[in-house]
Design an enzyme around this catalytic site. Structure first.
Site, PDB file in Angstrom:
ATOM      1  N   HIS A 240       6.304  48.429   7.740  1.00 37.05           N
ATOM      2  CA  HIS A 240       6.402  50.002   7.606  1.00 37.05           C
ATOM      3  C   HIS A 240       7.696  50.437   8.010  1.00 37.05           C
ATOM      4  O   HIS A 240       7.968  51.725   7.935  1.00 37.05           O
ATOM      5  CB  HIS A 240       5.069  50.803   8.329  1.00 37.05           C
ATOM      6  CG  HIS A 240       3.968  51.143   7.728  1.00 37.05           C
ATOM      7  ND1 HIS A 240       3.757  51.908   6.744  1.00 37.05           N
ATOM      8  CD2 HIS A 240       2.739  50.119   7.213  1.00 37.05           C
ATOM      9  CE1 HIS A 240       2.498  51.677   5.820  1.00 37.05           C
ATOM     10  NE2 HIS A 240       1.911  50.572   6.427  1.00 37.05           N
ATOM     11  N   ASP A 653      16.110  69.951  -2.543  1.00 31.68           N
ATOM     12  CA  ASP A 653      15.926  71.016  -1.614  1.00 31.68           C
ATOM     13  C   ASP A 653      14.807  71.377  -0.961  1.00 31.68           C
ATOM     14  O   ASP A 653      14.458  72.160  -0.323  1.00 31.68           O
ATOM     15  CB  ASP A 653      16.685  72.272  -2.190  1.00 31.68           C
ATOM     16  CG  ASP A 653      15.680  72.817  -3.406  1.00 31.68           C
ATOM     17  OD1 ASP A 653      14.696  72.323  -3.925  1.00 31.68           O
ATOM     18  OD2 ASP A 653      16.033  73.875  -3.752  1.00 31.68           O
TER      19      ASP A 653
END
Length: 721
Positions: A240, A653
């Site tokens: 991971h 954003d």
């Protein structure tokens, strides 16, 4: 008097016999009760683990979609998929190290910031301040995160691939397994075992991030102690510690939510840091510590020469290797096409790792000639199951022969030796993704989709070859926090307690002294869990597992119904229990005891057959559902996690909105890549319908909320409560 005594003795004998019989009955009942409870505990565990590994296969498939997206994504609104490009094919930053360091130093920290302020080089005061701040739910400013990662990167560059330690310099060394963003587990370990110091050495064996909500804080703490005590704090890379894995399992989103201004810079720097983490640690030349495991091709001497920084993600083969494969594939396919013999797909490449494997086991899944594999999507039909056996982009098998046209015949040539980049990548994949198994041999890990299963003989061979006596690994959640296998030569250690559900498992760490005898320490973070009885803990975990399984059933409703009806010739709505179990297994591809689980998932009719539609009785989509066809709704639900990942990349954003055109283009690419047949008009109608205020943007959070399932029993309980 004698008679009275005799009667009393007889009465006592009768009473004692009755008491013994009662005790036997109680004991028998209790044993049966414990056996039933243990059975429920085991199948609950199997459900959690099967769904977890199926999710990892989905992730491997999604990583291939990102590559596909890079090649096919149209520039939308002049922006383009810049974050995808940076994540998958990062370019070399033109800034020098000195300029980069100066840039970070010039970031202004506002006066209103109340969190810790770091100064480099770090001191014990800084680490104590970080621990106190994170306990108070404070966030470290982006400036200090960037500086910390920059300093960590500089340090890791100087470290070898394999770290060699000695217990002569420390009384004991503590080894911890997966933490997965569980900050409470890390703090509890430090509370029970002490903070890292020259007298208290630690090895953290990968998977620090994802799944949990405090991955950022765990990384900051671990990297801070690494900088403070580089000779006594050691970090191995896990599967991971991979930017593509982080897209699915939450770490990327966590960074972008906590650091909206500097999030992209942090993620790009983390790519370098993760790729520079050491791959293995050896204690006293006797104990090997890796995150996942080994294969029959693992070579510690070769591993020491690997350029690990080039393996940004274990989910993607080196680019030059892929280009090399395309050339070979074209040569083979063109020659075979001219012979009109066997049709060849550019994707049907076999992963060549073992020359004798195909003769020994021709029935294994995926890359049958391989000891390791990384799977990615190649789904040509809607009803092809996505789990357990996805097709995989595989490297050329030594058993394949290159066919060269020559004077109306073919000359067989041995395929060339794999490029070094491929060999290095294979070594890393095996270390990060593999799991032990009880049978001898080394076969592809088709359950996870990557790495291999290695048997006791493979472990014995590696240990003898390098003069080792023990292999410690992590990567798998264990109910007690640790497990021994391969005659005690392999130890699995897992440090995230309550990993699947409250009370599902303990966490653990292991300590090794100069005698190299492992000592295990267990714990469980949740106070509420400790107050529950065993029956209550099993019931809570079982309920959570069954809810997840029912959601899985709902996601494949169309496929299941079509398969059920093949057995239900007379349209009675009923099939036998055996037929029901066969259908569910063939569609979901989860290795579960379906006949045992059937009473919890579907009801029987009066004739003893299964009413198969009852599988979906207590589950439905939430309200309001956009006006789409049932098939499209099911498809969107099944791939909602993947769509959410893609959306978060496009939503630069993080406003929670994307344009209708972006949504339309992304979904068309995604559906075409997976072979999901969805009418373009349906997608357009859906996009317009979920543009609630008609401003040309889609609020994706509301969209995801619509395409979630609701458990009707949970709703009833809430209403009653």
């Amino acid at each position: 008097m004698g008679c009275g005594t005799s009667i009393a003795v007889e009465n006592q004998t009768l009473l004692s016999e009755t008491a013994i019989k009662a005790a036997i009955l109680i004991q028998r009942w209790y044993r049966r009760y414990c056996a039933r409870l243990e059975m429920r505990r085991r199948y609950t565990w199997n459900i959690f683990q099967s769904i977890e590994y199926a999710g990892e296969q989905d992730q491997l498939q999604l990583s291939s979609f990102f590559s596909f997206m890079l090649d096919n994504f149209t520039q939308m609104n002049g922006n383009g998929p810049d974050l995808i490009s940076q994540l998958l094919d990062p370019v070399v930053d033109p800034l020098s190290e000195e300029v980069r360091q100066l840039k970070f130093e010039q970031i202004v920290v506002p006066e209103s910031y109340i969190g810790p302020r770091l100064s480099f080089p770090l001191s014990v005061t800084d680490t104590n301040a970080l621990l106190s701040a994170f306990k108070e739910e404070q966030t470290l400013h982006g400036k200090y995160v960037l500086q910390l990662l920059y300093e960590t990167k500089k340090l890791l560059k100087q470290m070898p691939n394999v770290i060699y330690l000695s217990t002569s310099y420390a009384k004991e060394i503590t080894i911890c397994g997966d933490l997965h963003g569980r900050l409470d587990d890390l703090l509890l370990i430090f509370y029970k075992n002490g903070l890292p110091s020259p007298e208290n050495s630690y090895i953290f064996n990968g998977d620090f991030v994802d799944r949990g909500k405090k991955s950022t804080e765990i990384l900051i703490i671990l990297f801070s102690f690494l900088l403070l005590y580089p000779d006594h704090m050691h970090l191995n890379r896990g599967n991971h510690e991979d930017h593509i894995m982080n897209l699915r399992y939450g770490f990327t989103r966590e960074i972008m939510q906590k650091y909206k201004t500097h999030g992209r810079e942090i993620l790009q720097l983390l790519q370098d840091v993760f790729s520079l983490l050491p791959l293995a640690t050896v204690i006293d030349n006797k104990v090997l510590i890796v995150h996942g495991g080994i294969s029959d091709k693992t070579d510690l001497d070769f591993l020491g020469t690997v350029e690990r920084h080039k393996v940004k993600s274990a989910l993607r083969m080196p680019k030059r290797t892929i280009d090399h494969l395309k050339v070979q594939s074209c040569s083979r396919s063109s020659s075979r096409h001219s012979n009109r013999s066997r049709p060849h797909s550019p994707r049907s490449l076999s992963h060549g790792r073992r020359k004798n494997y195909s003769s020994r086991s021709s029935s294994s899944s995926s890359s049958s000639s391989s000891s390791s594999s990384i799977c990615s999507p190649q789904i040509s039909a809607r009803n092809t199951p996505r789990h357990r056996h996805p097709a995989s982009p595989r490297l050329p098998s030594p058993t394949d022969m290159l066919q060269v046209p020559f004077l109306d015949s073919f000359v067989s040539l041995e395929p060339p030796e794999p490029p070094r980049e491929e060999l290095e990548w294979q070594q890393v994949v095996d270390l990060l993704w593999s799991d032990p198994k009880t049978q001898n041999g080394c076969i592809p890990n088709s359950f996870r989709g990557g790495g291999c299963y290695f048997g006791p003989d493979v472990t014995q061979e590696l240990l003898q070859k390098h003069g080792l006596c023990l292999l410690i690994r992590s990567h798998e959640c264990k109910q007690e926090g640790y497990e021994l296998c391969h005659d005690g030569q392999v130890i699995t250690i897992f440090s995230a307690s309550n990993y699947y559900e409250e009370g599902s498992n303990r966490g653990a760490y292991v300590k090794l002294g100069p005698e190299l005898v492992p000592r295990f320490f267990q714990y469980q973070v949740s106070r509420s869990t400790r107050k529950l009885t065993l029956h209550q803990r099993v019931r809570v975990a079982e309920g959570s597992a069954l809810r997840a399984l029912k959601e899985k059933l709902y996601a494949h409703r169309s496929e299941l119904m079509a398969a059920f009806q093949l057995y239900d010739i007379d349209n009675t709505g009923r099939i036998s229990s055996n037929e029901w179990a066969q259908v569910v297994e063939s569609v979901l591809r989860l290795d579960l005891p379906w006949r045992t689980l059937r009473p919890r998932l579907a009801r029987l009719s009066t004739d003893g057959n299964v009413e198969y539609e009852s599988c979906f009785d207590d589950i439905s989509l939430g309200d309001p559902v956009p006006p789409v066809s049932p098939n499209l709704a099911e498809t969107l639900y099944r791939y909602r996690t993947d769509l959410e990942i893609i959306f978060n990349i496009i939503d630069k954003d993080h406003s929670g909105q994307i344009s209708i055109e972006e949504f339309r283009q992304t979904w068309k690419l995604f559906s075409s890549h997976l072979g999901v047949a969805v009418n373009d008009q349906s997608v357009d109608d859906m996009a317009r319908s979920i543009d609630f205020n008609k401003d040309g943007n889609i609020d994706f959070n509301e969209f995801l909320e619509a395409f979630r399932v609701v458990h009707k029993l949970d709703v009833k309980e809430k209403q009653q409560g």
